[in-house]
Design an enzyme around this catalytic site. Structure first.
Site: not given
Ligand code: 1CP
Length: 348
Positions: A30, A34, A43, A80, A156
């Site tokens: 990562r 963010r 974003r 992702d 998921y």
């Protein structure tokens, strides 16, 4: 003047072929994302997260952002693990700050809805991102491609969003193993095709993230984590010989040695809880990567220094890639990442 015939090999690839590289190569899970203001800026303007993953221009730019800032030894493709269920035809959305939400698989009968043959065609923009990043990446920086491991992606698809007890996924896996195996088979096949297509587009290595395998007991760990990964390693090696494969069986604990031996991965990424003495033992048979606590990176200062030095001291004498034990947290000050890179490189 003629160009030198031999270009120096990338430090990441040297380490992945078991060479002792000192100071060790460093990249961070990562590392794009963010915590970087330049990521948040892009974003903010995008309609949604998946639109970013499928825009080769924007995804390439985001992949390169941490390389420009910190001069890391490897970039990881911005994408992702959930682009695979999306490409299989399941609706995936990402709620700002809350994580993913999937239209969930309710019964085994719904497996026939998954569009297996066309999934990888639908991921063409991801491979275009790889080609663009490769053109722009400094020549001493490697590019890592990735996929989620079948168990983690299946959780998921079955849970829809994060139930951290995995009640639905486990109930299905334990209660109707044949149907669950059919889902895992689809994910093995699609992951092999997805990883091989990234290799063909130019990635230098791949990592397979099994973020949730640590919740599986005993035989189920073998059946749903080790066996699918064995097939992925064999399948990728058949299509992309020589491509190094890093496995990340997060939370595997006492199963780590068996995971390494049975899957034949080139390197194993270790989560923060793996004791360094155990990591050093694993290092005798496999390249290890890891495992700084992301909270130590968030904290910075003396905490970051002490944790980093302890890891480099314990693992720096064998084949080693410095990384975190899990991803960079969104509130991490970017300055701390620069300090970490300097610390690891000063440890000569
Ligand atoms: O809102 C936003 O801006 C999205 C945040 C975000 C980002 C930056 C998500 C949503 N995914 C990513 C990128 C990403 N995800 C990368 C590429 C870039 C990099 O590492 O620098 C990678 C390799 C992943 C892998 C990933 N996605 C994993 C495996 C690693 C891990 O963290 O355990 C998992 C489990 C996911 C699912 C996912 N996607 C996004 C989030 C917030 C999550 C985790 C959700 C959860 O905790 O259940």
């Amino acid at each position: 003047m003629s160009k030198p015939l031999i270009t120096p090999r990338l430090d990441l690839l040297r380490a992945l072929s078991r060479e002792l590289v000192s100071p060790p190569p460093i990249w961070l899970m990562r590392q794009a994302g963010r915590y970087l203001p330049e990521y948040r800026e892009i974003r903010r303007k995008a309609p949604d997260f998946l639109a970013l993953c499928y825009s080769p221009d924007l995804a390439a730019e985001i992949t390169l952002q941490p390389i420009r800032r910190f001069g890391l030894d490897a970039a990881i493709l911005f994408s992702d693990i959930l682009v695979v269920p999306d490409a299989l035809g399941m609706k995936v959305t990402f709620r700002e700050g809350e994580g993913p939400l999937l239209e969930r698989l309710e019964t085994a009968r719904e497996l026939t809805r998954l569009r297996v043959p066309v999934a990888v065609e639908r991921l063409a923009p991801v491979y275009e991102t790889v080609r663009r990043v490769k053109r722009e990446l400094p020549e001493n920086v490697a590019l890592i491609g990735f996929a989620g491991a079948p168990w983690t992606v299946a959780t998921y698809m079955i849970e829809g969003s994060g139930d951290r007890e995995f009640v639905r996924a486990k109930t299905w896996a334990y209660g109707d193993a044949a149907a669950f195996a059919a889902l895992i088979d689809i994910l093995v096949e699609t992951s092999i095709a997805h990883l091989a297509a990234q290799a063909e587009a130019g990635v230098d290595a791949v990592q397979v993230f099994d973020s949730w395998c640590g919740v599986l007991p005993d035989d189920d760990f073998d059946r749903w984590c080790i066996e699918p990964m064995q097939r992925i390693v064999a399948g990728v090696r058949a299509k992309a010989p020589g491509l190094p494969i890093i496995g990340f069986p997060r939370g595997a604990g006492l199963n780590l040695g068996r995971y390494v031996a049975a899957t034949g991965v080139d390197a194993v990424s270790l989560d923060t809880t793996v004791p360094l003495a155990h990591a050093a033992e694993l290092q005798r048979s496999v390249v290890v990567q890891g495992n700084l606590d992301p909270i130590a990176l968030l904290a910075g200062g003396d905490v970051l220094g002490a944790h980093t030095r302890r890891i480099v001291k314990a693992l720096g004498q064998g084949p080693f890639i410095f990384n975190l034990g899990h991803g960079v947290l969104p509130r991490t000050p970017p300055k701390h990442v620069g300090e970490l890179v300097a610390l690891v490189r000063a440890g000569r």
